[in-house]
Design a protein around this motif. Sequence first.
Motif, PDB file in Angstrom:
ATOM      1  N   ASP A  12      35.818  44.881  63.053  1.00  0.00           N
ATOM      2  CA  ASP A  12      37.119  44.225  63.144  1.00  0.00           C
ATOM      3  C   ASP A  12      38.235  45.242  62.919  1.00  0.00           C
ATOM      4  N   VAL A  13      38.085  46.057  61.877  1.00  0.00           N
ATOM      5  CA  VAL A  13      39.103  47.066  61.574  1.00  0.00           C
ATOM      6  C   VAL A  13      38.429  48.392  61.260  1.00  0.00           C
ATOM      7  N   VAL A  14      38.910  49.447  61.908  1.00  0.00           N
ATOM      8  CA  VAL A  14      38.456  50.815  61.649  1.00  0.00           C
ATOM      9  C   VAL A  14      39.582  51.529  60.903  1.00  0.00           C
ATOM     10  N   SER A  37      34.412  42.652  59.349  1.00  0.00           N
ATOM     11  CA  SER A  37      33.691  43.928  59.307  1.00  0.00           C
ATOM     12  C   SER A  37      34.709  45.066  59.242  1.00  0.00           C
ATOM     13  N   VAL A  38      34.590  45.882  58.205  1.00  0.00           N
ATOM     14  CA  VAL A  38      35.570  46.935  57.930  1.00  0.00           C
ATOM     15  C   VAL A  38      34.832  48.229  57.641  1.00  0.00           C
ATOM     16  N   VAL A  39      35.265  49.309  58.290  1.00  0.00           N
ATOM     17  CA  VAL A  39      34.676  50.619  58.050  1.00  0.00           C
ATOM     18  C   VAL A  39      35.784  51.611  57.699  1.00  0.00           C
ATOM     19  N   VAL A  40      35.500  52.494  56.753  1.00  0.00           N
ATOM     20  CA  VAL A  40      36.423  53.556  56.353  1.00  0.00           C
ATOM     21  C   VAL A  40      35.753  54.895  56.616  1.00  0.00           C
ATOM     22  N   LEU A  41      36.428  55.758  57.362  1.00  0.00           N
ATOM     23  CA  LEU A  41      35.922  57.088  57.678  1.00  0.00           C
ATOM     24  C   LEU A  41      36.670  58.117  56.847  1.00  0.00           C
ATOM     25  N   GLU A  42      35.949  59.020  56.204  1.00  0.00           N
ATOM     26  CA  GLU A  42      36.552  60.034  55.346  1.00  0.00           C
ATOM     27  C   GLU A  42      36.032  61.411  55.737  1.00  0.00           C
ATOM     28  N   VAL A 131      32.672  46.687  52.180  1.00  0.00           N
ATOM     29  CA  VAL A 131      33.245  47.672  53.085  1.00  0.00           C
ATOM     30  C   VAL A 131      32.245  48.802  53.299  1.00  0.00           C
ATOM     31  N   GLU A 132      32.103  49.248  54.537  1.00  0.00           N
ATOM     32  CA  GLU A 132      31.272  50.415  54.831  1.00  0.00           C
ATOM     33  C   GLU A 132      32.149  51.666  54.748  1.00  0.00           C
TER      34      GLU A 132
END
Length: 550
Positions: A12-14, A37-42, A131-132
């Motif tokens: 849903d949100v990147v 569905s939410v993913v955080v990229l670091e 959250v992923e």
Amino acid sequence: MTGIERESMEYDVVIVGAGPAGLSAAIRLKQLDADLSVVVLEKGSEVGAHILSGAVLDPSGLDALLPDWRSMGAPITVPVQEDNFYVLGPAGQIRVPNWPMPPLMSNHGNYIVSMGNVCRWMAGVAEGLGVEIFPGMAASELVYGTDGAVKGVVAGEFGKNPDGTIGDGYEPGMELLGKYVFLGEGVRGSLAKEVMARFELSKGKCPQKFGLGMKEIWEIDPAKHKPGTVTHTMGWPLGSNAGGGSFIYHMDNNQVLVGFVVHLNYENPYLYPYMEFQRFKHHPLVAGLLEGGKRVAYGARAISEGGWQSIPKVVFPGGVLLGCSAGLVNVPRIKGNHNAMLSGKAAAEAAFEAIGAGRQGDELTAYEADLRSGPVAKDLRKVRNVKPFWSKFGLTASLMLGGADMWSASIFGGTLFGTLRHGKSDAAATGEAAKFKPIDYPRPDGKLSFDRLTNVAFSATNHEESQPCHLKLRDPSIPIAVNLPKYAEPAQRYCPAGVYEVLTDEAGNPRFQINFQNCVHCKTCDIKDPSQNIDWKTPQGGDGPNYPNM
């Protein structure tokens, strides 16, 4: 690079960036709807590895997001007890009393923190909500839909050769697609820079202004340690050469955070911000505190300083800008983390409403409206003239005029001077070398002051050397053909990590060398290069500094 086939994952949100803005957005989305569905990229090797901030935290953002944070084990345990402000001269100082300062400048109720550790804690909260979070996953490209809207990012690409071709162990990465993409990369992020240009988000706004912030953590003599003490200074050693100042924050465990900020609109290309920082530590006020102690960490990063006038349009088709990507720092307060959190919360609420209404890929205008009228606006509008005053009139006049303007805004809700505009960009502010004299800096003594490469070792910076250089020259000839004769090639000095050198070959001809392995991801080169010839791109995931508790 075209013709590469990648697998994709849909969310849903990147969210790009596990800083306070991105993590706040992720937490708020899950608070609103656990099924999103939410993913955080670091891009850092772990959450917090690339976080560098003063920091005295105004807890208003966290109060709005997680009202019970005080009982949740947050690493926010050192309240401000004492607030000091000095104007320094070469051998002494004048203390500026607290009573003439407007209430907004008070640190009462704030906390001295490591934002790296705060972000690690926030990541745990986010993961607990479902959250992923993928650390070590640099978002290197944007993915656009056929309608031109941003629909995702490419992340996790590894194994290119130095010339950019595909290597033997190449991994193409994945496309992570979302109904909305949130960019919380921090100051001058490469993807935010791309969307700002593509969608003309800064049209009609003042140019963004920046500072270079450098920071060391010191362990000092317990007898000198006063937890909760906050000290800010202005004046020496910068004088009339540049705007800026310092901070000294006493944390727990006998540690002090020592930082120095140089505004990047300085004219003299011979100015050496890093050496100004090192010289500052020899002032009697600072040397007396640090003597007998040891430096345990070092880092640097750019700071957005343009404030209200420079905030771009923060929405674009398919996504938003968060936190420092939008430039939400309150310059006189030296605080932006609370606004970053508030921006993440507001963007999440706008996305939640849009997704609930069956929308995707459009502009989240509700977020733009919140940022322009909500708590972030109330914080930044009051101080919007402080930076222009400083740039136009210098330290003394800006203290008086800026103070009067902030008092007016605090009491009457409006400023005395309307909204002053910033002038040229920091790059364009750089003067020609012929108009200035080189500055003779003292040699570091190895006790209080250190050379750049020694200090970079204390940032735990590492880059895989077989990858392409992530510092791209638009025209490789410009550093020697233009910047060297015209500006004495200031990249040699403005970089706080010794990335750029001008070397001479056996025939006496100069050549420009980029030591990208040293890069601490501060983005100063992308900002200050007078020819605007350097583009900072993200290296492969996990590379860069590894800050333990900045």
